[in-house]
Design an enzyme around this catalytic site. Sequence first.
Site, PDB file in Angstrom:
ATOM      1  N   GLY A  41       0.857  -1.202   0.000  1.00 43.47           N
ATOM      2  CA  GLY A  41       0.000   0.000   0.000  1.00 43.47           C
ATOM      3  C   GLY A  41       0.879   1.234   0.000  1.00 43.47           C
ATOM      4  N   ARG A  68      -0.676  -1.704  -6.325  1.00 44.19           N
ATOM      5  CA  ARG A  68      -1.509  -2.600  -7.150  1.00 44.19           C
ATOM      6  C   ARG A  68      -0.937  -2.746  -8.547  1.00 44.19           C
ATOM      7  NH1 ARG A  68      -7.169  -2.740  -5.606  1.00 44.19           N
ATOM      8  NH2 ARG A  68      -7.652  -0.999  -4.232  1.00 44.19           N
ATOM      9  N   SER A 155      -2.485  -4.119  15.305  1.00 45.88           N
ATOM     10  CA  SER A 155      -3.131  -3.204  16.238  1.00 45.88           C
ATOM     11  C   SER A 155      -3.964  -2.196  15.450  1.00 45.88           C
ATOM     12  CB  SER A 155      -2.084  -2.468  17.086  1.00 45.88           C
ATOM     13  OG  SER A 155      -2.742  -1.517  17.910  1.00 45.88           O
ATOM     14  N   ASN A 157      -4.472   0.685  16.357  1.00 47.66           N
ATOM     15  CA  ASN A 157      -3.770   1.972  16.481  1.00 47.66           C
ATOM     16  C   ASN A 157      -2.392   1.697  17.080  1.00 47.66           C
ATOM     17  OD1 ASN A 157      -2.790   4.552  17.302  1.00 47.66           O
ATOM     18  ND2 ASN A 157      -4.875   5.315  17.059  1.00 47.66           N
ATOM     19  N   HIS A 188     -14.251  11.470  12.307  1.00 41.48           N
ATOM     20  CA  HIS A 188     -13.286  10.964  11.326  1.00 41.48           C
ATOM     21  C   HIS A 188     -12.885  12.049  10.335  1.00 41.48           C
ATOM     22  CE1 HIS A 188     -14.554   7.060  12.728  1.00 41.48           C
ATOM     23  NE2 HIS A 188     -15.790   7.433  12.547  1.00 41.48           N
ATOM     24  N   LYS A 192     -11.666   8.705   5.727  1.00 43.47           N
ATOM     25  CA  LYS A 192     -11.786   7.499   6.542  1.00 43.47           C
ATOM     26  C   LYS A 192     -12.752   6.519   5.889  1.00 43.47           C
ATOM     27  CE  LYS A 192     -10.874   5.292  10.334  1.00 43.47           C
ATOM     28  NZ  LYS A 192      -9.706   4.456  10.181  1.00 43.47           N
TER      29      LYS A 192
HETATM   30  N1  LIG Z   1      -3.177   1.048  13.105  1.00 45.53           N
HETATM   31  C1  LIG Z   1      -2.881   2.347  12.993  1.00 45.53           C
HETATM   32  O1  LIG Z   1      -2.191   2.941  13.824  1.00 45.53           O
HETATM   33  C2  LIG Z   1      -3.386   3.087  11.766  1.00 45.53           C
HETATM   34  C3  LIG Z   1      -3.055   4.432  11.534  1.00 45.53           C
HETATM   35  C4  LIG Z   1      -3.512   5.032  10.374  1.00 45.53           C
HETATM   36  C5  LIG Z   1      -4.274   4.307   9.462  1.00 45.53           C
HETATM   37  N2  LIG Z   1      -4.592   3.021   9.735  1.00 45.53           N
HETATM   38  C6  LIG Z   1      -5.343   2.185   8.789  1.00 45.53           C
HETATM   39  O2  LIG Z   1      -4.456   1.855   7.719  1.00 45.53           O
HETATM   40  C7  LIG Z   1      -5.222   1.664   6.521  1.00 45.53           C
HETATM   41  C8  LIG Z   1      -4.673   2.575   5.404  1.00 45.53           C
HETATM   42  O3  LIG Z   1      -4.884   3.930   5.782  1.00 45.53           O
HETATM   43  P1  LIG Z   1      -4.465   5.102   4.774  1.00 45.53           P
HETATM   44  O4  LIG Z   1      -4.988   6.331   5.393  1.00 45.53           O
HETATM   45  O5  LIG Z   1      -3.023   5.000   4.424  1.00 45.53           O
HETATM   46  O6  LIG Z   1      -5.377   4.723   3.498  1.00 45.53           O
HETATM   47  P2  LIG Z   1      -5.084   5.027   1.953  1.00 45.53           P
HETATM   48  O7  LIG Z   1      -4.384   6.327   1.789  1.00 45.53           O
HETATM   49  O8  LIG Z   1      -6.399   4.809   1.255  1.00 45.53           O
HETATM   50  O9  LIG Z   1      -4.049   3.882   1.518  1.00 45.53           O
HETATM   51  C9  LIG Z   1      -4.434   2.550   1.357  1.00 45.53           C
HETATM   52  C10 LIG Z   1      -3.397   1.882   0.463  1.00 45.53           C
HETATM   53  O10 LIG Z   1      -3.728   0.494   0.359  1.00 45.53           O
HETATM   54  C11 LIG Z   1      -3.812   0.125  -1.018  1.00 45.53           C
HETATM   55  N3  LIG Z   1      -4.846  -0.898  -1.213  1.00 45.53           N
HETATM   56  C12 LIG Z   1      -6.138  -0.857  -0.813  1.00 45.53           C
HETATM   57  N4  LIG Z   1      -6.773  -1.982  -1.199  1.00 45.53           N
HETATM   58  C13 LIG Z   1      -5.871  -2.730  -1.845  1.00 45.53           C
HETATM   59  C14 LIG Z   1      -5.924  -4.008  -2.476  1.00 45.53           C
HETATM   60  N5  LIG Z   1      -7.048  -4.755  -2.493  1.00 45.53           N
HETATM   61  N6  LIG Z   1      -4.781  -4.475  -3.047  1.00 45.53           N
HETATM   62  C15 LIG Z   1      -3.631  -3.757  -3.012  1.00 45.53           C
HETATM   63  N7  LIG Z   1      -3.516  -2.530  -2.433  1.00 45.53           N
HETATM   64  C16 LIG Z   1      -4.633  -2.039  -1.859  1.00 45.53           C
HETATM   65  C17 LIG Z   1      -4.250   1.406  -1.713  1.00 45.53           C
HETATM   66  O11 LIG Z   1      -3.933   1.327  -3.084  1.00 45.53           O
HETATM   67  P3  LIG Z   1      -4.920   2.046  -4.154  1.00 45.53           P
HETATM   68  O12 LIG Z   1      -4.812   3.508  -3.885  1.00 45.53           O
HETATM   69  O13 LIG Z   1      -4.360   1.612  -5.466  1.00 45.53           O
HETATM   70  O14 LIG Z   1      -6.287   1.524  -3.848  1.00 45.53           O
HETATM   71  C18 LIG Z   1      -3.415   2.443  -0.970  1.00 45.53           C
HETATM   72  O15 LIG Z   1      -2.093   2.468  -1.455  1.00 45.53           O
HETATM   73  C19 LIG Z   1      -6.685   1.944   6.903  1.00 45.53           C
HETATM   74  O16 LIG Z   1      -7.293   0.709   7.239  1.00 45.53           O
HETATM   75  C20 LIG Z   1      -6.544   2.829   8.137  1.00 45.53           C
HETATM   76  O17 LIG Z   1      -7.679   2.804   8.977  1.00 45.53           O
HETATM   77  C21 LIG Z   1      -4.164   2.398  10.862  1.00 45.53           C
END
Ligand SMILES: NC(=O)c1ccc[n+]([C@@H]2O[C@H](COP(=O)([O-])OP(=O)(O)OC[C@H]3O[C@@H](n4cnc5c(N)ncnc54)[C@H](OP(=O)(O)O)[C@@H]3O)[C@@H](O)[C@H]2O)c1
Length: 232
Positions: A41, A68, A155, A157, A188, A192
């Site tokens: 990602g 992707r 996690s 978060n 959010h 989100k």
């Molecule tokens: N645990 C934590 O501390 C924390 C902190 C922040 C965020 N998060 C979580 O992390 C995730 C990503 O957040 P983000 O803000 O970075 O989102 P984002 O900007 O939408 O990035 C998601 C990435 O995943 C890729 N992706 C999505 N579906 C895919 C698939 N089926 N196959 C391959 N690649 C795929 C997307 O590629 P495309 O653009 O090509 O779709 C994009 O590069 C979310 O679930 C968010 O809630 C967790």
Amino acid sequence: MPRTGSLAQLCSRILNEPRFRSWSLLHMSHADKDMRLVVVGATGRMGLALIRAIKEMGGCVLCAAIAREGHPHLGRDAGTLAGGEPVGVPLTSNALHAFAKADGVLDFTAPTATLAFAELAAQAGLVHVIGTTGLTAQDMDKLAAAARHAVLIQSGNMSLCVNLLQDLVRRAAAALAPEFNIEIVEMHHRHKVDAPSGTALMLGEAAAHGGPLRRSRPNSISRSWTCITVAR
Ligand SMILES: NC(=O)c1ccc[n+]([C@@H]2O[C@H](COP(=O)([O-])OP(=O)(O)OC[C@H]3O[C@@H](n4cnc5c(N)ncnc54)[C@H](OP(=O)(O)O)[C@@H]3O)[C@@H](O)[C@H]2O)c1
């Protein structure tokens, strides 16, 4: 978006996680060798921030950045995409090849992608660090199955403060008599995807002491707000 400073903290927390540390000591030929990390990602908000954080911190190196198939930026340097200097790692869609030369994978993507990466990571014997949220109970069961063959760190978060807050919520809930209601209301950002967020669910679970969560009014206040009620 989290600032790179807090992401460096996040990476450091992951790398110092006892399971990751003991695994890496076992699996790396030289304990002092940089850990080779794959960011999946890689074009997402978290992916780009992780690429910057890895560049800034010692003890690890970016060995691949995955997007992707067909992504318009494939072949471009990951460091440049993340807004910095080139790092000599071109964006690729070949996760199988990338995982074969790595020690760990950092995954902040989406549930379907995370499940697929978990299978590949288990096959390659990598540590899979999962920040993806929106995972269902069935998804968690599949990850638990993968965790029988590989080290998974998951996690909702990764922030140190939120994990501390989780513990404080658990203690506060234990101190309250059952007639007290506990509700978690959150707001959010407009990008989100899943609501309630992983953070709200973590805190809800802490308040419920592992009991059920009742999402009584999901998104009831407006599109960007969620409220969950803890069953006590
Ligand atoms: N645990 C934590 O501390 C924390 C902190 C922040 C965020 N998060 C979580 O992390 C995730 C990503 O957040 P983000 O803000 O970075 O989102 P984002 O900007 O939408 O990035 C998601 C990435 O995943 C890729 N992706 C999505 N579906 C895919 C698939 N089926 N196959 C391959 N690649 C795929 C997307 O590629 P495309 O653009 O090509 O779709 C994009 O590069 C979310 O679930 C968010 O809630 C967790």
